[in-house]
Design a protein around this motif. Structure first.
Motif, PDB file in Angstrom:
ATOM      1  N   LEU A 171      15.794  -3.216  14.682  1.00  0.00           N
ATOM      2  CA  LEU A 171      15.429  -2.418  15.864  1.00  0.00           C
ATOM      3  C   LEU A 171      13.919  -2.307  16.004  1.00  0.00           C
ATOM      4  O   LEU A 171      13.375  -2.397  17.105  1.00  0.00           O
ATOM      5  CB  LEU A 171      15.983  -0.995  15.720  1.00  0.00           C
ATOM      6  CG  LEU A 171      17.385  -0.668  16.162  1.00  0.00           C
ATOM      7  CD1 LEU A 171      17.544   0.850  16.188  1.00  0.00           C
ATOM      8  CD2 LEU A 171      17.723  -1.266  17.509  1.00  0.00           C
ATOM      9  N   HIS A 221      11.798  -3.645  19.183  1.00  0.00           N
ATOM     10  CA  HIS A 221      10.937  -2.747  19.953  1.00  0.00           C
ATOM     11  C   HIS A 221       9.535  -3.354  20.085  1.00  0.00           C
ATOM     12  O   HIS A 221       8.953  -3.394  21.170  1.00  0.00           O
ATOM     13  CB  HIS A 221      10.887  -1.387  19.262  1.00  0.00           C
ATOM     14  CG  HIS A 221      10.048  -0.390  19.985  1.00  0.00           C
ATOM     15  ND1 HIS A 221      10.440   0.204  21.158  1.00  0.00           N
ATOM     16  CD2 HIS A 221       8.799   0.081  19.717  1.00  0.00           C
ATOM     17  CE1 HIS A 221       9.478   1.010  21.580  1.00  0.00           C
ATOM     18  NE2 HIS A 221       8.472   0.950  20.722  1.00  0.00           N
ATOM     19  N   TRP A 222       9.025  -3.864  18.962  1.00  0.00           N
ATOM     20  CA  TRP A 222       7.687  -4.489  18.960  1.00  0.00           C
ATOM     21  C   TRP A 222       7.665  -5.715  19.878  1.00  0.00           C
ATOM     22  O   TRP A 222       6.691  -5.948  20.599  1.00  0.00           O
ATOM     23  CB  TRP A 222       7.325  -4.879  17.519  1.00  0.00           C
ATOM     24  CG  TRP A 222       6.110  -5.735  17.427  1.00  0.00           C
ATOM     25  CD1 TRP A 222       4.806  -5.328  17.529  1.00  0.00           C
ATOM     26  CD2 TRP A 222       6.066  -7.157  17.239  1.00  0.00           C
ATOM     27  NE1 TRP A 222       3.965  -6.407  17.408  1.00  0.00           N
ATOM     28  CE2 TRP A 222       4.716  -7.539  17.228  1.00  0.00           C
ATOM     29  CE3 TRP A 222       7.058  -8.143  17.064  1.00  0.00           C
ATOM     30  CZ2 TRP A 222       4.313  -8.864  17.052  1.00  0.00           C
ATOM     31  CZ3 TRP A 222       6.661  -9.462  16.891  1.00  0.00           C
ATOM     32  CH2 TRP A 222       5.301  -9.807  16.889  1.00  0.00           C
ATOM     33  N   LYS A 274       9.309  -6.177  22.472  1.00  0.00           N
ATOM     34  CA  LYS A 274       9.737  -5.759  23.813  1.00  0.00           C
ATOM     35  C   LYS A 274      11.093  -6.365  24.164  1.00  0.00           C
ATOM     36  O   LYS A 274      11.337  -6.837  25.278  1.00  0.00           O
ATOM     37  CB  LYS A 274       8.687  -6.107  24.861  1.00  0.00           C
ATOM     38  CG  LYS A 274       7.355  -5.393  24.597  1.00  0.00           C
ATOM     39  CD  LYS A 274       6.380  -5.590  25.740  1.00  0.00           C
ATOM     40  CE  LYS A 274       5.166  -4.687  25.633  1.00  0.00           C
ATOM     41  NZ  LYS A 274       4.452  -4.762  24.350  1.00  0.00           N
ATOM     42  N   ARG A 292      15.530  -6.105  22.700  1.00  0.00           N
ATOM     43  CA  ARG A 292      16.488  -5.180  22.086  1.00  0.00           C
ATOM     44  C   ARG A 292      17.550  -6.005  21.386  1.00  0.00           C
ATOM     45  O   ARG A 292      17.600  -7.233  21.542  1.00  0.00           O
ATOM     46  CB  ARG A 292      17.107  -4.244  23.129  1.00  0.00           C
ATOM     47  CG  ARG A 292      17.895  -4.962  24.204  1.00  0.00           C
ATOM     48  CD  ARG A 292      18.573  -3.967  25.153  1.00  0.00           C
ATOM     49  NE  ARG A 292      19.178  -4.618  26.299  1.00  0.00           N
ATOM     50  CZ  ARG A 292      20.355  -5.233  26.287  1.00  0.00           C
ATOM     51  NH1 ARG A 292      21.079  -5.283  25.181  1.00  0.00           N
ATOM     52  NH2 ARG A 292      20.840  -5.791  27.381  1.00  0.00           N
ATOM     53  N   CYS A 295      17.451 -11.328  19.223  1.00  0.00           N
ATOM     54  CA  CYS A 295      17.240 -10.290  20.234  1.00  0.00           C
ATOM     55  C   CYS A 295      17.608 -10.787  21.627  1.00  0.00           C
ATOM     56  O   CYS A 295      17.745 -11.989  21.866  1.00  0.00           O
ATOM     57  CB  CYS A 295      15.785  -9.851  20.250  1.00  0.00           C
ATOM     58  SG  CYS A 295      15.197  -9.140  18.711  1.00  0.00           S
ATOM     59  N   ARG A 321      16.834  -9.600  26.033  1.00  0.00           N
ATOM     60  CA  ARG A 321      16.220  -8.683  27.002  1.00  0.00           C
ATOM     61  C   ARG A 321      16.715  -8.994  28.385  1.00  0.00           C
ATOM     62  O   ARG A 321      17.285 -10.055  28.636  1.00  0.00           O
ATOM     63  CB  ARG A 321      14.713  -8.652  26.892  1.00  0.00           C
ATOM     64  CG  ARG A 321      13.981  -9.887  27.286  1.00  0.00           C
ATOM     65  CD  ARG A 321      12.474  -9.593  27.209  1.00  0.00           C
ATOM     66  NE  ARG A 321      11.704 -10.790  27.062  1.00  0.00           N
ATOM     67  CZ  ARG A 321      10.537 -10.849  26.416  1.00  0.00           C
ATOM     68  NH1 ARG A 321      10.040  -9.786  25.835  1.00  0.00           N
ATOM     69  NH2 ARG A 321       9.876 -11.971  26.360  1.00  0.00           N
TER      70      ARG A 321
END
Ligand SMILES: [Ca+2]
Length: 261
Positions: free
Chosen positions: A105, A109-110, A112, A114, A256, A258
Motif C-alpha cells: 500500500l 501510494h508513492w 500514485k 493503488r 498496482c 490506477r
C-alpha cells in the motif's frame, strides 16, 4: 501499464475449492494495470525516494521457504533486499518479495497508484477469455509446455523445474495473457486490496465489488513458483488465497492499478 477495458464477467468457479464458488456475474470499470509484478528495482526507487522501512525489516525476520530443506522457516534478516535470507540478494528484474500488504500500500501510494480489487485482478487475469481454468486456456501444459512459473512435480518433495525455473523467475519470461499482462499465473502471489472472506462470493453485489467491509486477512491471487498440481494449484485463474496484512514471504509480491494512465 496496460489499459483494461471494463466489462462484465463470470468471477469464481464451482470447480475449485469451496471458497471459489459460486461463479457469479461481476462488472468492473476500466482501469490501467501494471504489465508485470513490481520488481525489486522499482521497489528500490521507492525506498530511495522515501526512506520507507518495510515491516519485515522492523520485525527483524520474515517467512522463507527453504529450497534446501523444503520447509517454511522464520528467518532472521530476510527482507526485500535479501528475500531468501541474509545471504541472498534480490535481483533487479525479479518481482519484489518480503513485502507485506501494508508495504505494498505504501509503495502504491508513492507511485500514485493503488492495489487492484480482487474483482479487477480476476477480470484482468482472465484476459478476455470466459470460463477458462487458466489465463491461457483450459490445458495445463499447452503445446506440452508449462505456460507459467509454477512447481512441476510433487510439492514439496520433488521439483522438476520443467518450466525452466526451480525458484523465482524474472518478470515477463512467459507469454502474456490476452490483455498483455505477464505472470498473472505463478511466480509470486499478488496482494489485492480486499479483505478475505470465504463466503464473500455469495454476498457481493456484482458491481465493482471492493470486498467485505472488514476482516483479518487480505486476499492474495495468482499463485506462485511454489504452487503445484498436488497442492494449491494457485495458478488457476479463480484460485484465491489470503494472509494477514503484515505477512511477508519469499513467494509473495504485488502489482498496482490506477484509474487513468
Ligand atoms: Ca518453476
Amino acid at each position: 501499464m496496460v489499459f483494461i477495458r471494463g466489462g462484465k464477467f463470470l468471477m469464481g468457479t464451482g470447480e475449485g475449492f469451496p471458497y471459489e464458488a459460486p461463479a457469479h456475474e461481476v462488472t468492473v470499470e476500466s482501469f490501467w494495470m501494471d504489465a508485470h509484478e513490481v520488481t525489486a528495482a522499482e521497489f528500490a526507487q521507492f525506498i530511495t525516494a522515501t526512506g520507507y522501512v518495510t515491516e519485515a525489516e522492523k520485525f527483524g525476520w520474515s517467512g522463507v521457504f527453504d529450497l534446501e530443506t523444503r520447509e517454511w522457516k522464520r528467518v532472521d534478516g530476510a527482507t526485500w533486499q535479501h528475500p531468501h535470507g541474509p545471504h541472498s540478494t534480490a535481483n533487479n528484474d525479479e518481482p519484489v518479495m518480503q513485502v507485506s500488504y501494508n508495504d505494498a500500500l505504501a509503495y502504491a501510494h508513492w507511485a500514485k497508484k493503488r492495489l487492484p480489487t480482487e474483482a479487477e485482478w480476476e477480470y484482468a487475469a482472465r484476459g478476455g477469455l470466459a470460463g477458462k481454468t487458466y489465463d491461457w486456456g483450459d490445458e495445463l501444459n499447452p503445446d506440452g509446455k508449462p505456460a507459467a512459473n509454477w512447481w512441476q512435480g510433487s510439492f514439496p518433495a520433488r521439483n522438476t523445474g520443467e518450466d525452466g525455473y526451480i525458484g523465482l523467475a524474472p518478470v515477463g519470461r512467459f507469454a502474456p495473457n490476452g490483455f498483455g499482462l505477464y505472470d498473472m499465473a505463478g511466480n509470486v502471489w499478488e496482494w489485492c486490496a480486499d479483505w478475505f472472506d470465504e463466503k464473500y462470493y455469495s454476498k457481493n453485489s456484482g458491481i465493482n465489488p471492493t470486498g467485505p467491509p472488514n476482516g483479518e486477512e487480505r486476499v492474495m491471487r495468482g499463485g506462485s513458483w511454489m504452487c503445484s498440481e498436488n497442492y494449491c494449484r494457485g495458478y488457476r485463474v479463480a484460485a484465491r488465497s489470503h494472509a494477514t496484512p503484515d505477512t511477508a514471504l519469499n513467494n509473495l509480491g504485488f502489482r498496482c492499478v490506477r484509474v487513468s494512465q
